[in-house]
Structure formats: structure tokens, C-alpha cells
Scaffold this active site. Structure first.
Site, PDB file in Angstrom:
ATOM      1  N   ASP A 148       0.864  -1.203   0.000  1.00  0.00           N
ATOM      2  CA  ASP A 148       0.000   0.000   0.000  1.00  0.00           C
ATOM      3  C   ASP A 148       0.884   1.231   0.000  1.00  0.00           C
ATOM      4  O   ASP A 148       2.122   1.122   0.018  1.00  0.00           O
ATOM      5  CB  ASP A 148      -0.938  -0.009   1.237  1.00  0.00           C
ATOM      6  CG  ASP A 148      -2.242   0.754   1.001  1.00  0.00           C
ATOM      7  OD1 ASP A 148      -2.194   1.944   0.646  1.00  0.00           O
ATOM      8  OD2 ASP A 148      -3.321   0.159   1.178  1.00  0.00           O
TER       9      ASP A 148
ATOM     10  N   GLY B  29       4.492   1.281  -1.751  1.00  0.00           N
ATOM     11  CA  GLY B  29       4.684   1.604  -3.159  1.00  0.00           C
ATOM     12  C   GLY B  29       3.432   2.252  -3.706  1.00  0.00           C
ATOM     13  O   GLY B  29       2.423   2.368  -2.998  1.00  0.00           O
ATOM     14  N   ASP B  30       3.532   2.662  -4.956  1.00  0.00           N
ATOM     15  CA  ASP B  30       2.389   3.251  -5.644  1.00  0.00           C
ATOM     16  C   ASP B  30       1.993   2.278  -6.755  1.00  0.00           C
ATOM     17  O   ASP B  30       2.791   1.987  -7.650  1.00  0.00           O
ATOM     18  CB  ASP B  30       2.810   4.617  -6.227  1.00  0.00           C
ATOM     19  CG  ASP B  30       1.653   5.320  -6.915  1.00  0.00           C
ATOM     20  OD1 ASP B  30       0.775   4.631  -7.484  1.00  0.00           O
ATOM     21  OD2 ASP B  30       1.621   6.555  -6.895  1.00  0.00           O
TER      22      ASP B  30
ATOM     23  N   HIS C  61     -12.744  -0.602  -8.029  1.00  0.00           N
ATOM     24  CA  HIS C  61     -13.936   0.271  -8.087  1.00  0.00           C
ATOM     25  C   HIS C  61     -13.605   1.739  -7.810  1.00  0.00           C
ATOM     26  O   HIS C  61     -14.405   2.616  -8.109  1.00  0.00           O
ATOM     27  CB  HIS C  61     -15.058  -0.263  -7.177  1.00  0.00           C
ATOM     28  CG  HIS C  61     -14.963   0.118  -5.735  1.00  0.00           C
ATOM     29  ND1 HIS C  61     -16.068   0.219  -4.920  1.00  0.00           N
ATOM     30  CD2 HIS C  61     -13.893   0.410  -4.943  1.00  0.00           C
ATOM     31  CE1 HIS C  61     -15.686   0.558  -3.700  1.00  0.00           C
ATOM     32  NE2 HIS C  61     -14.386   0.678  -3.691  1.00  0.00           N
TER      33      HIS C  61
HETATM   34  C1  SAM Z   1     -10.995   1.273  -0.712  1.00  0.00           C
HETATM   35  S1  SAM Z   1      -9.500   0.929   0.130  1.00  0.00           S
HETATM   36  C2  SAM Z   1      -9.532  -0.832   0.171  1.00  0.00           C
HETATM   37  C3  SAM Z   1      -8.772  -1.428   1.315  1.00  0.00           C
HETATM   38  C4  SAM Z   1      -8.758  -2.952   1.405  1.00  0.00           C
HETATM   39  N1  SAM Z   1      -8.135  -3.555   0.265  1.00  0.00           N
HETATM   40  C5  SAM Z   1     -10.137  -3.528   1.595  1.00  0.00           C
HETATM   41  O1  SAM Z   1     -10.632  -4.264   0.755  1.00  0.00           O
HETATM   42  O2  SAM Z   1     -10.752  -3.260   2.639  1.00  0.00           O
HETATM   43  C6  SAM Z   1      -8.289   1.311  -1.104  1.00  0.00           C
HETATM   44  C7  SAM Z   1      -6.850   1.091  -0.674  1.00  0.00           C
HETATM   45  O3  SAM Z   1      -5.996   1.389  -1.795  1.00  0.00           O
HETATM   46  C8  SAM Z   1      -4.856   2.081  -1.317  1.00  0.00           C
HETATM   47  N2  SAM Z   1      -4.278   2.897  -2.392  1.00  0.00           N
HETATM   48  C9  SAM Z   1      -4.793   4.021  -2.941  1.00  0.00           C
HETATM   49  N3  SAM Z   1      -3.993   4.491  -3.905  1.00  0.00           N
HETATM   50  C10 SAM Z   1      -2.931   3.648  -3.968  1.00  0.00           C
HETATM   51  C11 SAM Z   1      -1.750   3.606  -4.756  1.00  0.00           C
HETATM   52  N4  SAM Z   1      -1.536   4.547  -5.688  1.00  0.00           N
HETATM   53  N5  SAM Z   1      -0.875   2.605  -4.546  1.00  0.00           N
HETATM   54  C12 SAM Z   1      -1.106   1.657  -3.590  1.00  0.00           C
HETATM   55  N6  SAM Z   1      -2.215   1.627  -2.821  1.00  0.00           N
HETATM   56  C13 SAM Z   1      -3.111   2.610  -2.998  1.00  0.00           C
HETATM   57  C14 SAM Z   1      -5.410   2.931  -0.186  1.00  0.00           C
HETATM   58  O4  SAM Z   1      -4.403   3.374   0.692  1.00  0.00           O
HETATM   59  C15 SAM Z   1      -6.406   1.974   0.478  1.00  0.00           C
HETATM   60  O5  SAM Z   1      -5.789   1.204   1.468  1.00  0.00           O
END
Ligand code: SAM
Length: 342
Positions: free
Chosen positions: A205, A231-232, A251
Site C-alpha cells: 500500500d 509503493g504506488d 472500483h
Molecule cells: C478502498 S481501500 C480498500 C482497502 C482494502 N483492500 C479492503 O478491501 O478493505 C483502497 C486502498 O488502496 C490504497 N491505495 C490508494 N492508492 C494507492 C496507490 N496509488 N498505490 C497503492 N495503494 C493505494 C489505499 O491506501 C487503500 O488502502
């Protein structure tokens, strides 16, 4: 059918749904179901503990009885209120299966933002904090540590039941490693590591989230089985693993970004590997899964161009990227897993 035979009660029930919703959300906000953890309390005792004005105490508590979120033994001043089996399990903060995090976020953020749904429907623009600041969704959301923490708890609340169902229903025995992309607090890796002791897991994340995941994994005593990496997902390659999971990630994004993420998962998987999404997949005819459809409206409120999708959308996108087979496994309630095999 004559007018007198028609029944408007469904219209009224949904139209006044915010009354019920806000009554429940205020109860969660004040910790009502937590103070009823140990013993049943009279209305006066509840009022004193929560600091309620005398005027609404009985209306508030008896509404929760009528809505089946509380039980009451006895009448009037002698009546004692207690949790139902469900509120004791899911809305008492001391319960290990507490899922109120998502309701706390509904209350503190989304309840107000949904007031501007009409504007979102007319403009296609998000109606959350972004409206004020114009910043990208996660930059804005995570700029306040308390809000970041609340979001992590909200994700656990909404997702943990589906994670347990996935751990039971998908055959992990053929795979050695899992990487959960956008793994938030690390909960999916924790559930999988406990249920499938042969798996090595990585929770991936944004950097600001990693220390929270490390803490949760350490509390679960799983630091030797779960790696938390930063990471991104749009600019960095995914950590390689036999199974790549994404819980409610696709989504959040528009179609172009969805396709980029599916493509990155395909690249990171070995031949025979599996890509698993956990989402409130909308039924293919778009007639039944009201929660999944409203989740998509919620993505409009939160992101503007993010949207939920059907199993057949997921199948089509994965096949375009090169996946061999795709299946959908219902996980209970509105949630399903979409699984694409390389
Ligand atoms: C809607 S949450 C879902 C969390 C978890 N996977 C769940 O199902 O409960 C979206 C997740 O994507 C992560 N996220 C958003 N942008 C991101 C990026 N560019 N790279 C990695 N993770 C990212 C957020 O930090 C968050 O934890």
C-alpha cells in the site's frame, strides 16, 4: 390495479430511511452498544452515561428496539435495554468482530456528503473533502492522521466478513504466496495467514499506510509470515506472487486506470497464477444488487469517475489483458470474488 390497492409503504420506508440510518449511526457514534457490553441498563442509566437530554431518551432507545438493534426487558422507567446478538457481536467496540468502523465513517463523512448526491448526479463530480480542496482523493483523505486511522478501521469493518469467506471458498492450497495490493491495515493477509499456514503474504500500500499495517500484523503475531511493503500501484511494479488480490481497489478508479491495474497484476503473476478481486460485484443484469449499485454511486461521491462493475465486465477486461479463465464466487451478502487465472 386501483389506487386503493397500491401500497406506498416501501416508498415511505426508503424515503424515511435516513431517520433509521441516522438513529443507528448516532448510537454507534456515542458508543451505546459498547456501554451495554456488560449489563442491561435503564433509560436513565443510559442517559447519564451518554450525556443525553431527558426529552429524547425513550424515543431514541425505543426506536432502536423497534428497529431491532436493542432488546428491552420490562416497561417504562424499570425497563432495561440490552444488545441484540448482532449488535453485541458487531457494534460493541470491545468485541473482536466489531465492524462499526465503517458505520463510524458513514456517520462522520458519507452521511453529510450524500446530501449532495443530486449535485453529483448533475455534474459527475465528487462531493467529499475534494470539493473544498481539489486534492487527489487519497492525498486529501490521508492528510489528517485521525481520518487515515478512521478510514483503515472503516475498511476493516466493511471487508473482514468477505475476507473470511474468501479464505474458506477459494482453494489456496495450490499457491505459495499472496500479494494484497492496496492492503490497507493488512487484514486480508492476516486472515489468510491464519487460515492457510503454508502461505507467505505481502501487504502492499502507500507509504503512509505501511506503519499501520506493520502494527496490525505485529499485534497478530504474524511478522514472520506477512511482509508490509510500500509503493504506488500506478508507478511501481507489483511485488511478484502466485496470487494477487485487490479488495475494493478497482472500483475506486476509472476504466483506464482499472485496465492499468489489471495489466500490472497480469505482469506480476506467474503462468497459472490467479488475480482475485473482492468487491460488491453488481449482478450482470444490473437489477438485483442494490448495495453494489449504491456502492457505485458512493464512488461517484468519493472519486467522481470511479465506478463498481459486474462479473461480466470483470471477465471481459481480464480476457482483454490475456487472462485465460475467469470465475465469480459469491462471498455472502452483496460481495463476491472475481477470479482471473493466467
Ligand atoms: C478502498 S481501500 C480498500 C482497502 C482494502 N483492500 C479492503 O478491501 O478493505 C483502497 C486502498 O488502496 C490504497 N491505495 C490508494 N492508492 C494507492 C496507490 N496509488 N498505490 C497503492 N495503494 C493505494 C489505499 O491506501 C487503500 O488502502
Amino acid at each position: 390495479m386501483s389506487r386503493s390497492e397500491l401500497d406506498p409503504s416501501h416508498i415511505m420506508q426508503v424515503g424515511a430511511g435516513f431517520w433509521a440510518s441516522k438513529t443507528l449511526l448516532s448510537a454507534v457514534e456515542m458508543g451505546l452498544f459498547t456501554i451495554l457490553d456488560v449489563e442491561a441498563l435503564t433509560a436513565a442509566q443510559v442517559g447519564e452515561r451518554l450525556g443525553l437530554h431527558p426529552r429524547p431518551i425513550y424515543d431514541f432507545l425505543d426506536t432502536l428496539v423497534a428497529l431491532r438493534f436493542l432488546e428491552r426487558d420490562g416497561e417504562g422507567g424499570d425497563g432495561r435495554y440490552r444488545n441484540t446478538a448482532e449488535t453485541a457481536a458487531f457494534l460493541n467496540r470491545r468485541s473482536p468482530s466489531y465492524m462499526g468502523g465503517i458505520l463510524e465513517m458513514f456517520n462522520s463523512r458519507l452521511y453529510g456528503f450524500w446530501n449532495d448526491l443530486t449535485e453529483a448526479l448533475k455534474t459527475g463530480k465528487p462531493q467529499n473533502e475534494l470539493k473544498r480542496t481539489g486534492q487527489a482523493m487519497f492525498d486529501e483523505l490521508y492528510s489528517d492522521p485521525a481520518r487515515l486511522e478512521e478510514f483503515m478501521l472503516a475498511m476493516e469493518g466493511i471487508s473482514v466478513g468477505s475476507f473470511h469467506a474468501l479464505a474458506e471458498k477459494f482453494d489456496f492450497s495450490k499457491y505459495k504466496s499472496v500479494c494484497d495490493v492496496g492492503g490497507a491495515s493488512g487484514r486480508l493477509c492476516i486472515v489468510l495467514a491464519f487460515r492457510h499456514p503454508h502461505l507467505q503474504c505481502t501487504s502492499f500500500d502507500l507509504p503512509v499506510v505501511t506503519s499501520i499495517a506493520e502494527k496490525t500484523v505485529a499485534t497478530a503475531g504474524l511478522t514472520d509470515r506477512i511482509r508490509c511493503t510500500s509503493g504506488d500501484c500506478f508507478t511501481d511494479p507489483f511485488p511478484r506472487a502466485d496470487v494477487i488480490t485487490m479488495g475494493m481497489i478497482l472500483h475506486d478508479w476509472n476504466l483506464e486506470r482499472k485496465m492499468q491495474l489489471i495489466g500490472s497484476a497480469f505482469q506480476a503473476l506467474p503462468e497459472g497464477g490467479a488475480f482475485v478481486v473482492v468487491e460488491n460485484l453488481i449482478d450482470d443484469a444490473r437489477r438485483e444488487n442494490a448495495f453494489g449499485l449504491m456502492m457505485s454511486l458512493n464512488m461517484l461521491i468519493e472519486f467522481g469517475d470511479g465506478f463498481d462493475y459486474t462479473g461480466s465486465d470483470f471477465t471481459r477486461w481480464c480476457k482483454e489483458v490475456g487472462f485465460r479463465d475467469v470465475e465469480v464466487i459469491p462471498l455472502g451478502g452483496p460481495a463476491s470474488a472475481g477470479i482471473a487465472y493466467k
